[in-house]
Design a protein around this motif. Structure first.
Motif, PDB file in Angstrom:
ATOM      1  N   ALA A 172      32.138  37.386  38.797  1.00 52.52           N
ATOM      2  CA  ALA A 172      31.188  38.253  38.079  1.00 52.52           C
ATOM      3  C   ALA A 172      31.773  38.575  36.704  1.00 52.52           C
ATOM      4  O   ALA A 172      31.717  37.739  35.798  1.00 52.52           O
ATOM      5  N   LYS A 173      32.346  39.735  36.603  1.00 53.97           N
ATOM      6  CA  LYS A 173      32.757  40.401  35.364  1.00 53.97           C
ATOM      7  C   LYS A 173      32.670  39.583  34.053  1.00 53.97           C
ATOM      8  O   LYS A 173      31.760  39.809  33.276  1.00 53.97           O
ATOM      9  N   PRO A 174      33.596  38.613  33.771  1.00 54.15           N
ATOM     10  CA  PRO A 174      33.588  38.010  32.427  1.00 54.15           C
ATOM     11  C   PRO A 174      32.644  36.831  32.283  1.00 54.15           C
ATOM     12  O   PRO A 174      32.537  36.254  31.192  1.00 54.15           O
ATOM     13  N   ALA A 232      42.117  46.961  48.959  1.00 51.01           N
ATOM     14  CA  ALA A 232      41.130  46.043  48.384  1.00 51.01           C
ATOM     15  C   ALA A 232      40.043  46.828  47.657  1.00 51.01           C
ATOM     16  O   ALA A 232      39.769  47.990  47.970  1.00 51.01           O
ATOM     17  N   PHE A 233      39.425  46.155  46.688  1.00 51.70           N
ATOM     18  CA  PHE A 233      38.198  46.682  46.076  1.00 51.70           C
ATOM     19  C   PHE A 233      37.206  45.530  45.989  1.00 51.70           C
ATOM     20  O   PHE A 233      37.434  44.555  45.290  1.00 51.70           O
ATOM     21  N   HIS A 234      36.089  45.673  46.725  1.00 47.54           N
ATOM     22  CA  HIS A 234      35.084  44.606  46.704  1.00 47.54           C
ATOM     23  C   HIS A 234      33.732  45.093  46.192  1.00 47.54           C
ATOM     24  O   HIS A 234      32.794  44.296  46.116  1.00 47.54           O
ATOM     25  N   GLY A 235      33.604  46.397  45.882  1.00 41.83           N
ATOM     26  CA  GLY A 235      32.355  46.872  45.304  1.00 41.83           C
ATOM     27  C   GLY A 235      31.831  48.108  46.010  1.00 41.83           C
ATOM     28  O   GLY A 235      32.450  48.637  46.926  1.00 41.83           O
ATOM     29  N   ARG A 236      30.647  48.548  45.559  1.00 46.70           N
ATOM     30  CA  ARG A 236      30.132  49.871  45.954  1.00 46.70           C
ATOM     31  C   ARG A 236      28.908  49.816  46.859  1.00 46.70           C
ATOM     32  O   ARG A 236      28.388  50.866  47.221  1.00 46.70           O
ATOM     33  N   ASN A 289      23.725  39.268  40.251  1.00 47.29           N
ATOM     34  CA  ASN A 289      23.740  40.064  39.010  1.00 47.29           C
ATOM     35  C   ASN A 289      25.001  40.897  38.826  1.00 47.29           C
ATOM     36  O   ASN A 289      25.145  41.561  37.812  1.00 47.29           O
ATOM     37  N   SER A 290      25.872  40.917  39.817  1.00 45.28           N
ATOM     38  CA  SER A 290      27.076  41.755  39.733  1.00 45.28           C
ATOM     39  C   SER A 290      28.080  41.265  40.767  1.00 45.28           C
ATOM     40  O   SER A 290      27.741  40.422  41.623  1.00 45.28           O
ATOM     41  N   GLY A 291      29.271  41.862  40.715  1.00 45.04           N
ATOM     42  CA  GLY A 291      30.311  41.474  41.661  1.00 45.04           C
ATOM     43  C   GLY A 291      30.007  41.917  43.073  1.00 45.04           C
ATOM     44  O   GLY A 291      30.171  41.164  44.033  1.00 45.04           O
ATOM     45  N   THR A 292      29.559  43.151  43.209  1.00 42.19           N
ATOM     46  CA  THR A 292      29.303  43.656  44.560  1.00 42.19           C
ATOM     47  C   THR A 292      28.183  42.863  45.218  1.00 42.19           C
ATOM     48  O   THR A 292      28.215  42.570  46.408  1.00 42.19           O
ATOM     49  N   GLU A 293      27.201  42.470  44.412  1.00 34.84           N
ATOM     50  CA  GLU A 293      26.092  41.677  44.949  1.00 34.84           C
ATOM     51  C   GLU A 293      26.554  40.290  45.369  1.00 34.84           C
ATOM     52  O   GLU A 293      26.044  39.731  46.351  1.00 34.84           O
ATOM     53  N   ALA A 294      27.486  39.719  44.606  1.00 36.12           N
ATOM     54  CA  ALA A 294      28.027  38.415  44.998  1.00 36.12           C
ATOM     55  C   ALA A 294      28.732  38.542  46.344  1.00 36.12           C
ATOM     56  O   ALA A 294      28.586  37.689  47.225  1.00 36.12           O
ATOM     57  N   ASN A 295      29.473  39.646  46.530  1.00 36.35           N
ATOM     58  CA  ASN A 295      30.164  39.831  47.811  1.00 36.35           C
ATOM     59  C   ASN A 295      29.185  40.084  48.955  1.00 36.35           C
ATOM     60  O   ASN A 295      29.402  39.614  50.076  1.00 36.35           O
ATOM     61  N   GLU A 296      28.114  40.835  48.692  1.00 32.08           N
ATOM     62  CA  GLU A 296      27.094  41.035  49.737  1.00 32.08           C
ATOM     63  C   GLU A 296      26.521  39.683  50.169  1.00 32.08           C
ATOM     64  O   GLU A 296      26.316  39.434  51.359  1.00 32.08           O
ATOM     65  N   PHE A 304      37.519  34.175  48.655  1.00 33.56           N
ATOM     66  CA  PHE A 304      38.325  34.724  47.564  1.00 33.56           C
ATOM     67  C   PHE A 304      37.410  35.505  46.633  1.00 33.56           C
ATOM     68  O   PHE A 304      36.471  34.931  46.048  1.00 33.56           O
ATOM     69  N   ASP A 305      37.682  36.788  46.485  1.00 33.73           N
ATOM     70  CA  ASP A 305      36.960  37.617  45.524  1.00 33.73           C
ATOM     71  C   ASP A 305      37.708  37.506  44.199  1.00 33.73           C
ATOM     72  O   ASP A 305      38.741  38.137  43.996  1.00 33.73           O
ATOM     73  N   GLU A 306      37.174  36.654  43.316  1.00 35.57           N
ATOM     74  CA  GLU A 306      37.784  36.468  41.988  1.00 35.57           C
ATOM     75  C   GLU A 306      36.928  37.154  40.921  1.00 35.57           C
ATOM     76  O   GLU A 306      36.892  36.727  39.765  1.00 35.57           O
ATOM     77  N   VAL A 307      36.246  38.217  41.340  1.00 34.53           N
ATOM     78  CA  VAL A 307      35.394  38.959  40.405  1.00 34.53           C
ATOM     79  C   VAL A 307      36.221  39.466  39.229  1.00 34.53           C
ATOM     80  O   VAL A 307      35.795  39.381  38.072  1.00 34.53           O
ATOM     81  N   GLN A 308      37.418  39.983  39.512  1.00 34.84           N
ATOM     82  CA  GLN A 308      38.278  40.504  38.440  1.00 34.84           C
ATOM     83  C   GLN A 308      39.344  39.500  38.011  1.00 34.84           C
ATOM     84  O   GLN A 308      39.657  39.383  36.833  1.00 34.84           O
ATOM     85  N   CYS A 309      39.904  38.754  38.948  1.00 30.53           N
ATOM     86  CA  CYS A 309      41.062  37.904  38.611  1.00 30.53           C
ATOM     87  C   CYS A 309      40.671  36.480  38.227  1.00 30.53           C
ATOM     88  O   CYS A 309      41.530  35.713  37.772  1.00 30.53           O
ATOM     89  N   ILE A 368      39.526  38.344  50.502  1.00 27.77           N
ATOM     90  CA  ILE A 368      40.761  38.751  49.811  1.00 27.77           C
ATOM     91  C   ILE A 368      40.653  38.523  48.308  1.00 27.77           C
ATOM     92  O   ILE A 368      40.051  37.530  47.860  1.00 27.77           O
ATOM     93  N   GLU A 369      41.199  39.470  47.538  1.00 27.69           N
ATOM     94  CA  GLU A 369      41.395  39.261  46.098  1.00 27.69           C
ATOM     95  C   GLU A 369      42.751  38.559  45.942  1.00 27.69           C
ATOM     96  O   GLU A 369      43.777  39.159  46.287  1.00 27.69           O
ATOM     97  N   PRO A 370      42.799  37.337  45.410  1.00 25.34           N
ATOM     98  CA  PRO A 370      44.096  36.675  45.219  1.00 25.34           C
ATOM     99  C   PRO A 370      45.039  37.479  44.318  1.00 25.34           C
ATOM    100  O   PRO A 370      46.257  37.390  44.467  1.00 25.34           O
TER     101      PRO A 370
HETATM  102  C1  LIG Z   1      37.691  42.431  42.797  1.00 20.97           C
HETATM  103  C2  LIG Z   1      36.368  43.087  42.569  1.00 20.97           C
HETATM  104  N1  LIG Z   1      35.347  42.777  43.373  1.00 20.97           N
HETATM  105  C3  LIG Z   1      34.129  43.329  43.197  1.00 20.97           C
HETATM  106  C4  LIG Z   1      33.893  44.249  42.207  1.00 20.97           C
HETATM  107  C5  LIG Z   1      32.538  44.845  42.039  1.00 20.97           C
HETATM  108  O1  LIG Z   1      31.928  44.314  40.901  1.00 20.97           O
HETATM  109  P1  LIG Z   1      30.683  45.055  40.232  1.00 20.97           P
HETATM  110  O2  LIG Z   1      31.179  46.339  39.652  1.00 20.97           O
HETATM  111  O3  LIG Z   1      30.182  44.083  39.220  1.00 20.97           O
HETATM  112  O4  LIG Z   1      29.689  45.290  41.319  1.00 20.97           O
HETATM  113  C6  LIG Z   1      34.939  44.609  41.341  1.00 20.97           C
HETATM  114  C7  LIG Z   1      34.738  45.614  40.287  1.00 20.97           C
HETATM  115  O5  LIG Z   1      35.632  46.213  39.763  1.00 20.97           O
HETATM  116  C8  LIG Z   1      36.206  44.018  41.532  1.00 20.97           C
HETATM  117  O6  LIG Z   1      37.252  44.331  40.748  1.00 20.97           O
END
Ligand SMILES: Cc1ncc(COP(=O)(O)O)c(C=O)c1O
Length: 400
Positions: free
Chosen positions: A253-255, A139-143, A105-112, A224-229, A191-193
């Motif tokens: 996730a995001k878009p 890096a930013f992978h979520g909360r 349902n979200s980016g952080t959940e995909a990474n978990e 590869f965390d492509e949540v944003q890129c 890694i975020e590419p």
């Molecule tokens: C690269 C990346 N991974 C993960 C996340 C987390 O996504 P979400 O806010 O949907 O949990 C973000 C959010 O900004 C992000 O930019």
């Protein structure tokens, strides 16, 4: 009650947990790449809900897809087969390196989920200490607790420790540092590419190629965390494409659903073979409504002409931003419509001045303005941005 901006602001301030500082206006609607506030003031949107609203606002095709998806099934749970989830998974598989998909349902959940997949693969290998995860500086992978452990920023982490253990942080784009960090104990490298929140930093092709080789050598998964890129943001459908390096797992996730919540874990058959019923799950993930909408967004974004527009507009954006002649500008960088402008001052006042000029912008760290607009934005909006930013930066320069 009359919903004036002030009363809405007070209502929010009195009732929401105060996790965000917001500017003092209330957004009411959008059209194309423009958002409007309660007083009717227009803002060109360089944020897109933080790299989410790929098709902008009031998109007729997206509206029709939402309407169509809402007729019939909205939610069934993952206990049952439904067509939209299967069709979206098949489309993602067809358009990527992956063989299988899990929806969240979200980016952080995909990474978990990706962390769990990697730990399960390592567990099945019979090496009890192969639990370490390597992530990178800025890096930013979520909360959530696992993703947060891979997000090395004290402000985000310190009050919430202990986080998930066994995470090692190496320097981004530094082969020697990654080489030292990744060992036989490593089960995954995240890694975020192209780093987003960390300041818009693309990984070099050489770095991604090194990671691929080293992960293969020690039996670790490359994630590869492509949540944003991902999803067209950098001008190719997936941001790893120019490097020629495929991961074992990619998170999205995001878009993906054009502004509605969804996440996805894309992976290979080899990894997926380790994930059995009961290993992971979700109530909402992959529901028929959201996946029906996401299939429409994926089809639109992956059209060659759409991606060509992102590349062309992104190049024009970087070119025009680089023309701004201000002593405050350090660098303009990025790929496609994921562009950062680094200043030698705090960008907060620039973003605030942007509101007066009818611009929505967001930072990526203290010194970088991040431009992640709807992917439908065009050259006239770039010209407007550059004209207004030139004025704003000139005004900043005059201050002591
Ligand atoms: C690269 C990346 N991974 C993960 C996340 C987390 O996504 P979400 O806010 O949907 O949990 C973000 C959010 O900004 C992000 O930019």
């Amino acid at each position: 009650m009359v919903n004036t901006a002030q009363s809405i602001i007070e209502l929010e301030n009195d009732n929401l947990v105060q996790t965000y500082k917001r500017p003092p206006f209330v957004l009411t609607h959008g059209d194309g790449v423009t958002l409007y506030d309660e007083s009717g003031k227009a803002y060109t949107d360089w944020v897109a809900g933080i790299a989410v609203n790929a098709l902008g606002y009031n998109d007729a095709g997206l509206q029709a897809a939402i309407q169509k998806a809402s007729i019939g099934l909205i939610h069934t749970s993952n206990l049952y087969y439904t067509a939209p989830q299967a069709e979206l998974a098949a489309a993602l598989v067809e358009k990527s390196f992956a063989d299988r998909v899990f929806f969240s349902n979200s980016g952080t959940e995909a990474n978990e989920g990706a962390i769990k997949f990697a730990r399960k693969v390592a567990y099945d290998s019979g090496a009890p200490d192969k639990t370490q995860i390597v992530a990178f500086s800025h890096a930013f992978h979520g909360r959530t607790m696992g993703s947060l452990a891979m997000t090395p920023k004290d402000k985000y982490q310190v009050p919430f420790r202990p986080l998930m253990s066994d995470v090692v942080i190496a320097e981004y784009n530094d082969i020697a540092s990654a080489d030292a960090a990744i060992t036989e104990r490593t089960c995954a490298v995240f890694i975020e590419p192209v780093q987003g929140e960390g300041g818009i930093h693309p990984a070099t092709d050489e770095f991604l190629q090194f990671l691929r080789g080293k992960c293969d050598a020690v039996g670790a998964l490359l994630v590869f965390d492509e949540v944003q890129c991902g999803m067209g943001r950098t001008g190719t459908l997936w941001s790893n494409e120019p490097s020629g390096v495929n991961p074992d797992i990619m998170t999205l996730a995001k878009p993906l659903a054009g502004g509605m919540p969804i996440g996805a874990i894309l992976t290979t058959e080899k990894v997926a073979a380790h994930i059995q019923p009961g290993d992971h799950g979700t109530t909402f993930g992959g529901g028929p409504f959201i996946t029906g909408v996401a299939k429409y967004v994926l089809d639109r974004v992956s059209e060659p002409a759409f991606l060509a527009h992102v590349r062309e507009t992104g190049e024009y954006l970087q070119e025009r931003l680089s023309e701004i002649n201000s002593p405050l500008v350090v660098e303009v960088r990025g790929r496609g419509l994921m562009v950062g402008m680094e200043l030698n001052v705090d960008v907060g006042p620039v973003i605030e001045a942007g509101y007066q000029h009818g611009l929505l912008m967001v930072n990526a760290g203290p010194n970088v303005i991040r431009f992640v607009p709807p992917l439908t934005i065009g050259k006239p909006e770039v010209d407007e941005l550059v004209e207004k930013l030139t004025i704003i930066l000139a005004g900043m320069g005059e201050k002591p």
